[in-house]
Design a protein around this motif. Sequence first.
Motif, short mmCIF file in Angstrom:
data_model
loop_
_atom_site.label_atom_id
_atom_site.label_comp_id
_atom_site.label_asym_id
_atom_site.label_seq_id
_atom_site.Cartn_x
_atom_site.Cartn_y
_atom_site.Cartn_z
N THR A 263 0.81 -1.22 0.00
CA THR A 263 0.00 0.00 0.00
C THR A 263 0.85 1.28 0.00
OG1 THR A 263 -0.29 0.13 2.40
CG2 THR A 263 -1.94 -1.12 1.19
N SER A 265 2.77 3.67 -3.02
CA SER A 265 3.25 3.92 -4.39
C SER A 265 4.73 4.25 -4.36
CB SER A 265 2.58 5.11 -5.05
OG SER A 265 1.23 5.11 -4.94
N THR A 302 -6.67 6.73 -5.49
CA THR A 302 -7.00 7.58 -4.35
C THR A 302 -8.14 8.54 -4.72
OG1 THR A 302 -4.72 7.41 -3.61
CG2 THR A 302 -6.00 9.19 -2.66
N GLY A 342 2.68 9.16 -1.30
CA GLY A 342 2.58 7.76 -1.73
C GLY A 342 2.90 6.77 -0.62
N VAL A 343 2.26 6.98 0.54
CA VAL A 343 2.54 6.10 1.67
C VAL A 343 1.23 5.51 2.19
CG1 VAL A 343 4.62 7.35 2.38
CG2 VAL A 343 2.40 8.03 3.30
N GLY A 347 -4.37 8.54 1.81
CA GLY A 347 -5.68 8.89 1.26
C GLY A 347 -6.72 9.10 2.35
N ASP A 376 -7.00 0.73 0.79
CA ASP A 376 -5.71 1.26 0.35
C ASP A 376 -5.04 0.29 -0.64
OD1 ASP A 376 -3.65 3.01 0.18
OD2 ASP A 376 -2.98 2.85 2.26
N ARG A 379 -6.59 1.03 -4.01
CA ARG A 379 -6.26 2.34 -4.60
C ARG A 379 -4.78 2.44 -4.94
NH1 ARG A 379 -7.92 4.33 1.05
NH2 ARG A 379 -5.99 5.16 1.90
N ASN A 383 -3.12 3.40 -8.42
CA ASN A 383 -2.20 4.55 -8.49
C ASN A 383 -0.96 4.18 -9.29
OD1 ASN A 383 -3.95 5.91 -6.85
ND2 ASN A 383 -2.74 5.72 -4.99
N1 ASP Z 1 -1.35 4.44 -0.16
C1 ASP Z 1 -1.60 5.19 -1.35
C2 ASP Z 1 -0.35 5.21 -2.21
O1 ASP Z 1 0.73 5.08 -1.72
C3 ASP Z 1 -2.06 6.58 -1.07
C4 ASP Z 1 -3.40 6.51 -0.40
O2 ASP Z 1 -3.44 6.26 0.78
O3 ASP Z 1 -4.40 6.69 -1.08
O4 ASP Z 1 -0.46 5.37 -3.40
#
Ligand code: ASP
Length: 412
Positions: A263, A265, A302, A342-343, A347, A376, A379, A383
């Motif tokens: 989860t 990116s 997201t 991206g962590v 979101g 997550d 998404r 992403n």
């Molecule tokens: N975890 C998602 C990402 O790293 C971001 C989010 O929490 O939507 O792309």
Amino acid sequence: MWKSWSSIKLWKRIAGGLVLGIIVGALLSGAPGVVDTWIKPFGTLFLNFIKMLIVPLVFLSLVVGVTSLKDPARMGRIGVKTILWYMLTTAFAVVIGLIFGLVFQPGSGVEKVAAAVTAKELPSVVDTFLNLVPTNPVAALSSGNILQIIVFAIILGISINFVGPKAEPLERVIDAGAQAMYKMTAGVMELAPFGVFALMAWVAAKYGLGILLPLAKIIACVYAACLLHALVTYSIILKAYGLSPMPFFKGIIDAQMVAFTTTSSAGTLPVTMRCTQDNLGVSPSVSSFVLPLGATINMDGTAIYEAIAALFVAQVFGVSLGAGDYVMIVVVATLASIGAAGVPGAGLIMLTLVLTTIGLPLEGLAIVAGIDRILDMARTTINVTGDAMVSCLVAKSEGELDQTVYDAAPVA
Ligand code: ASP
């Protein structure tokens, strides 16, 4: 034994880890402590290894990318195309999210909860721009600020080009460093089957059906919307660009599985770069620019989530929305997806921004927070897929895509 293990394609080994993780996690769901102590650390170890790659990989490969393109105008053109594609695909994503939220009414029948949640505020546009330039590049590198690293790497690359022959030794050193990072990425990927297994087992053990069932509708809604966006929107765009969608999805599967389980990116970035370069024939100069940028600002999954979650909260709390509110959701969900890092869980934090802007109760967030990891996973996968797709489009339009590699798209 190593020989027969490594003769199995990597994606199959990762997929095996994923499935086995679900089974083991489900079997151990009565003993989450065992999973936390004995299995999860392997997932964390894998995550630490891929995080270790991010900063040097992005920095070195982007400098090499700029120096190999030579022409600053070309760099500018790639930048403009990338941003335009990112905005367009995100706009489609929000609209799909809105449609799913309206048609499937994921919030109907869900109980309200009372909870105190504090909202997140977006930094001002001026600050965001000012923050792009690192006052101390070493600090940017050490804190892993991807946008600042991108800016510094581009400027350094352009400067090397201007200096010419005198800077060639530096160019060669950086190129050698980038090659070493590519090798290191390939090595770390060998750990992916174990890391993915451990992370999946942890998630499966933690989320029993009792937690998931009451919110099954929003989970199904987010997953279906994400799937539709990937399979329909991306396929149509790829086709319009003369690229067959099948090789794309085959080539990107490693990154999707790593995104799904980690989860993150940003964490998946080294894998995404490897998939697009090795499996899809995107040139390193394009992928090393388009993907790190995408991992920070392009988040279609997201955006879909923000739209669906906003409607979900409105439905749970019986708030009726007007046309103006929907327009507002489109705008803020897009901004939230750009602003989200991206962590894991970014979101969800950004959802506070969407809810406050629309005037929806922040308590709504507490309802989805319990299952955020599950949402997550979907998404983040989208992403990452979106970033990879745009890298193919930009590469193709710039003559930086090796069509033979793309068409053959071996599943790594
Ligand atoms: N975890 C998602 C990402 O790293 C971001 C989010 O929490 O939507 O792309």
